[in-house]
Design a protein around this motif. Sequence first.
Motif, PDB file in Angstrom:
ATOM      1  N   GLN A  62       1.054  -1.081  -0.207  1.00  0.00           N
ATOM      2  CA  GLN A  62       0.054   0.121   0.016  1.00  0.00           C
ATOM      3  C   GLN A  62       1.046   1.485   0.385  1.00  0.00           C
ATOM      4  O   GLN A  62       0.669   1.900  -0.503  1.00  0.00           O
ATOM      5  CB  GLN A  62      -0.670  -0.121   1.453  1.00  0.00           C
ATOM      6  CG  GLN A  62      -2.078   1.199   1.298  1.00  0.00           C
ATOM      7  CD  GLN A  62      -2.755   1.714   2.792  1.00  0.00           C
ATOM      8  OE1 GLN A  62      -2.125   0.503   3.384  1.00  0.00           O
ATOM      9  NE2 GLN A  62      -4.276   1.549   1.789  1.00  0.00           N
TER      10      GLN A  62
ATOM     11  N   GLY B  19       2.771   1.270  -3.846  1.00  0.00           N
ATOM     12  CA  GLY B  19       2.316   0.766  -4.814  1.00  0.00           C
ATOM     13  C   GLY B  19       3.008   0.511  -5.800  1.00  0.00           C
ATOM     14  O   GLY B  19       2.860   0.281  -7.420  1.00  0.00           O
ATOM     15  N   ASN B  20       3.522  -0.608  -5.606  1.00  0.00           N
ATOM     16  CA  ASN B  20       3.610  -1.819  -6.227  1.00  0.00           C
ATOM     17  C   ASN B  20       3.221  -2.690  -5.483  1.00  0.00           C
ATOM     18  O   ASN B  20       3.052  -3.335  -4.198  1.00  0.00           O
ATOM     19  CB  ASN B  20       5.460  -2.080  -5.939  1.00  0.00           C
ATOM     20  CG  ASN B  20       5.774  -0.458  -6.644  1.00  0.00           C
ATOM     21  OD1 ASN B  20       5.386  -0.768  -7.938  1.00  0.00           O
ATOM     22  ND2 ASN B  20       6.338   0.417  -6.039  1.00  0.00           N
TER      23      ASN B  20
ATOM     24  N   GLY C 224      -0.451  -6.025  -3.069  1.00  0.00           N
ATOM     25  CA  GLY C 224      -0.474  -5.960  -4.255  1.00  0.00           C
ATOM     26  C   GLY C 224      -0.328  -5.955  -5.713  1.00  0.00           C
ATOM     27  O   GLY C 224       0.285  -4.827  -6.111  1.00  0.00           O
TER      28      GLY C 224
ATOM     29  N   ASN D 222      -1.329  -3.593  -8.328  1.00  0.00           N
ATOM     30  CA  ASN D 222      -0.500  -1.875  -7.934  1.00  0.00           C
ATOM     31  C   ASN D 222       0.371  -2.382  -9.655  1.00  0.00           C
ATOM     32  O   ASN D 222       0.723  -1.346 -10.291  1.00  0.00           O
ATOM     33  CB  ASN D 222       0.433  -2.122  -6.925  1.00  0.00           C
ATOM     34  CG  ASN D 222      -0.244  -1.576  -5.996  1.00  0.00           C
ATOM     35  OD1 ASN D 222      -1.557  -1.330  -6.510  1.00  0.00           O
ATOM     36  ND2 ASN D 222      -0.032  -1.894  -4.186  1.00  0.00           N
TER      37      ASN D 222
END
Length: 260
Positions: A136, A139-140, A156, A159
């Motif tokens: 989170q 972003g990956n 993720g 992402n």
Amino acid sequence: MVARIKLLVTSGRSNENMTDSLSARQIQILKLLIDEYIETAEPVGSETLDKKFNLGISPATIRNEMAELIKKGFLKQIHTSSGRVPTPKAMKLYVDQLMVEKQMSLADEVKAREDVDKGKGDIDRIMDGATHALAQQTGNLSVAAVDTYGKIWHAGYANIFSNPEFSDMLVCESLFSMIDQVDRINDLLFHRMDPASILDVMFGEELSWPNLGPVGIVSTHFNIYGRKGALGVVGPARLSYSRVVPILKYFGSLIEEATR
């Protein structure tokens, strides 16, 4: 603050010696080119560097310096594009010596600590919470493992689709397949990458695994309840390392602190 960390260099040369063959101008051009490539995901040409950064030298001089950087293994040409992109050798030098880390906000640090502390006393809960929180915040895609534990944690997946490198479904299929295989992740995090280092970086084209050329992986290692643990961020080779690295290291330190 410029990052000073130990990295795995497949050429066998230490990163401390990588700049020995580069002039100050070449180092400046290389750093600016990598910054631009990370931001745009596009090959970078001399005209772009000249117009955007006003280096005080002609585009022809920039082109000549870029040609030297190609000869020295720091840049490469993609297809017939007039621009250049950094090689893994260049990206490791960038992370090790050239980039400036972007410090986390106090709010993000507090949130990270809360997410890790929720799982205190249980390896599975700590690692699960850490991977979700790391995905989170960066972003990956995030992945984690504990040596000999026989399990991996990841979060993720969605992402990565914000990056153009992952519009190729063969790349995505190969990456997702790798992430789901405990043996391959353990091999990557505890053998191919250096478990003795605080931070390590590796690129898909170094792994010789099919279709992973556009992928970059950065990991941190720590002790967790007497075992060796690893936490990693997976994304494009042009990850925003200046932002991702301090977040990753902070999560690693929190896990070690919470499991002493």
